[in-house]
Design an enzyme around this catalytic site. Structure first.
Site, PDB file in Angstrom:
ATOM      1  N   ASP A   1      66.124  87.054  66.394  1.00  0.00           N
ATOM      2  CA  ASP A   1      65.462  85.990  67.157  1.00  0.00           C
ATOM      3  C   ASP A   1      64.971  86.456  68.517  1.00  0.00           C
ATOM      4  OD1 ASP A   1      65.715  84.161  65.159  1.00  0.00           O
ATOM      5  OD2 ASP A   1      67.520  83.212  65.977  1.00  0.00           O
TER       6      ASP A   1
ATOM      7  N   ARG B   1      78.397  82.564  78.534  1.00  0.00           N
ATOM      8  CA  ARG B   1      77.069  82.091  78.970  1.00  0.00           C
ATOM      9  C   ARG B   1      76.909  82.109  80.484  1.00  0.00           C
ATOM     10  NH1 ARG B   1      75.671  83.916  74.441  1.00  0.00           N
ATOM     11  NH2 ARG B   1      76.300  82.678  72.633  1.00  0.00           N
TER      12      ARG B   1
ATOM     13  N   ASP C   1      74.968  76.324  73.395  1.00  0.00           N
ATOM     14  CA  ASP C   1      74.646  77.475  74.241  1.00  0.00           C
ATOM     15  C   ASP C   1      73.367  77.273  75.051  1.00  0.00           C
ATOM     16  OD1 ASP C   1      76.922  78.968  73.650  1.00  0.00           O
ATOM     17  OD2 ASP C   1      76.065  79.701  71.781  1.00  0.00           O
TER      18      ASP C   1
ATOM     19  N   SER D   1      75.950  82.813  61.475  1.00  0.00           N
ATOM     20  CA  SER D   1      75.560  82.933  62.878  1.00  0.00           C
ATOM     21  C   SER D   1      76.815  83.360  63.630  1.00  0.00           C
ATOM     22  CB  SER D   1      75.046  81.589  63.400  1.00  0.00           C
ATOM     23  OG  SER D   1      74.986  81.634  64.803  1.00  0.00           O
TER      24      SER D   1
HETATM   25  N1  ARG Z   1      80.667  76.430  68.740  1.00  0.00           N
HETATM   26  C1  ARG Z   1      80.977  77.454  69.666  1.00  0.00           C
HETATM   27  C2  ARG Z   1      80.543  77.040  71.044  1.00  0.00           C
HETATM   28  O1  ARG Z   1      79.736  76.173  71.176  1.00  0.00           O
HETATM   29  C3  ARG Z   1      80.462  78.805  69.254  1.00  0.00           C
HETATM   30  C4  ARG Z   1      78.989  78.999  69.405  1.00  0.00           C
HETATM   31  C5  ARG Z   1      78.621  80.322  68.857  1.00  0.00           C
HETATM   32  N2  ARG Z   1      77.250  80.637  69.001  1.00  0.00           N
HETATM   33  C6  ARG Z   1      76.512  81.147  68.044  1.00  0.00           C
HETATM   34  N3  ARG Z   1      75.285  81.402  68.318  1.00  0.00           N
HETATM   35  N4  ARG Z   1      76.999  81.392  66.866  1.00  0.00           N
HETATM   36  O2  ARG Z   1      81.020  77.562  72.007  1.00  0.00           O
END
Ligand code: ARG
Length: 399
Positions: free
Chosen positions: A14, A95, A124, A175
């Protein structure tokens, strides 16, 4: 000089395709920024080169591992941070540090826009943009995958058409986001919460059902921060890396949850966070040993609030900052040793000692040497239960 946009670059499909998309959509030059938060896997130099091959005018790699461990993960440990009591905030913690480097890089290069590769369905995107808003309110944030409604199929097609050097990651059905605090796996067959996780999902942990001899380790803390394993001193990053190996070998820290995203969707998540879960278990035990009851009880509420804020992308918020001051103050006496037994997916506390312990053997013992005057308890209970007695009489009277 042409206008520039700084893209948080992972090296994956991506964000690689995102370089071209961003150029087309904004007319700006794209600077790729890869932030190393201990995700492991590929060489950061290969990632740096790929961004150039995909059309970035400049490609920068920042090693933020030590900073991430010291300034983001240690505060999380002091807060025993678990979102909804289960999730150690693996992605949520990375992040803000990535966003910080995006803002710094944008500032030093005079870019007015930053970009990330998140979709419009997750947490995110919120975390990146809320962090940027707090750190550099004049920067614009764009998200090509979300804002241009790009799908995975379109990305693959674009990569093929433009001959981008992307490895065949199209096959991976999951993912995945990972860093030194743990690993998050979503999508694919996991989207049905009735489907049990399979062994293939895991990378940081061995199968806990395979019988192995237990390992016992001692973690030393100073003011809430782990400083040594078995008497050997290490910095925060090294401690976490070592514990990922030690606890990961015993399958510690596997988590399978349905979690509430900020944007209102429930999602099924599989995590593995061996060091994080072992450290939180040890840290909580040491707090029980060294902290007054009321401080401990009150802090548990603060921890839940802190975890919600960080989950929701408010790392750089006033409330979070103030809660940190409270949490830091509670750590004044959280120093000592915790012995952990690692086996079968569990990190169990088997020993605890501290020079600043509030545990008083002479008060606690039922053997000779007891200094606690039991006769005082009788009067204490009379007064303690007085409100209950009075209201019970009223309740009986009003029947
Ligand atoms: N659900 C988790 C969070 O919001 C993990 C997110 C993981 N991100 C990803 N792009 N797979 O912190």
């Amino acid at each position: 000089m042409a206008e520039r946009v700084v893209l948080a670059y992972s090296g994956g499909l991506d964000t690689s395709v995102g370089i071209g998309w961003l150029k087309d959509a904004t007319g700006k030059e794209v600077v790729a920024l890869a932030v190393d938060v201990g995700q492991g896997g590929e060489d950061m130099d290969d990632i740096r080169q790929r961004a150039l091959d995909c059309g970035a005018v400049e490609s920068i790699v920042v090693d933020a591992k030590e900073e991430f461990a010291a300034d983001y993960l240690m505060p999380a440990l002091k807060a025993n941070a678990l979102y909804q009591k289960r999730y150690p905030l693996v992605s949520a913690l990375s992040r803000p540090v990535i966003a910080r480097h995006l803002a710094l890089t944008a500032k030093s290069l005079g870019a007015d826009t930053v970009a990330h590769g998140c979709t419009g369905k997750g947490n995110d995107q919120v975390r990146f943009e809320a962090a940027i808003a707090a750190l550099a309110p004049n920067l614009k944030s764009v998200a090509p995958v979300r804002d241009l409604a790009l799908t995975r199929d379109k990305a693959i097609l674009y990569a093929e058409e433009h001959n981008l050097p992307i490895r065949q990651s199209a096959k991976n059905p999951y993912s995945i986001d990972k860093n030194v605090w743990g690993r998050a796996v979503e999508t694919g067959f996991l989207e049905d919460p009735w489907n049990a996780p399979i062994e293939d999902l895991y990378e940081y942990t061995q199968n806990p059902d395979v019988l192995r001899d237990a390992d016992e380790i001692t973690i030393t803390f100073e003011r809430g921060i782990p400083v040594a394993i078995d008497g050997v001193s290490y910095g925060p990053l090294q401690i976490i890396q070592q514990l990922n190996a030690l606890a990961g070998k015993h399958g510690v820290g596997r988590i399978d949850v349905v979690e509430d995203r900020l944007i209102g969707i429930k999602s099924r998540e599989v995590y593995e966070a061996p060091a994080a879960m072992a450290l939180i278990a040890a840290h909580e035990a040491l707090e029980s040993l060294t902290m007054e009851r009321d401080v401990n009880r009150y802090k548990r509420g603060v921890e839940a609030e802190w975890s919600n804020l960080v989950y929701d992308g408010l790392w750089y918020s006033g409330l979070k900052r103030s809660l940190d001051v409270f949490i830091d103050d509670t750590q004044r006496y959280v120093s000592g040793d915790i012995r952990l037994k690692l086996q079968g997916g569990r990190a169990v506390v088997t020993g605890q000692q501290s020079k600043t312990s509030l545990y008083d053997f002479d008060l606690a013992t039922y053997d000779t040497g007891d200094t606690f005057d039991q006769s005082l308890s009788k009067g204490f209970i009379e007064i303690w239960s007085l409100p209950s007695k009075i209201s019970a009489r009223r309740d009986a009277a009003s029947l």
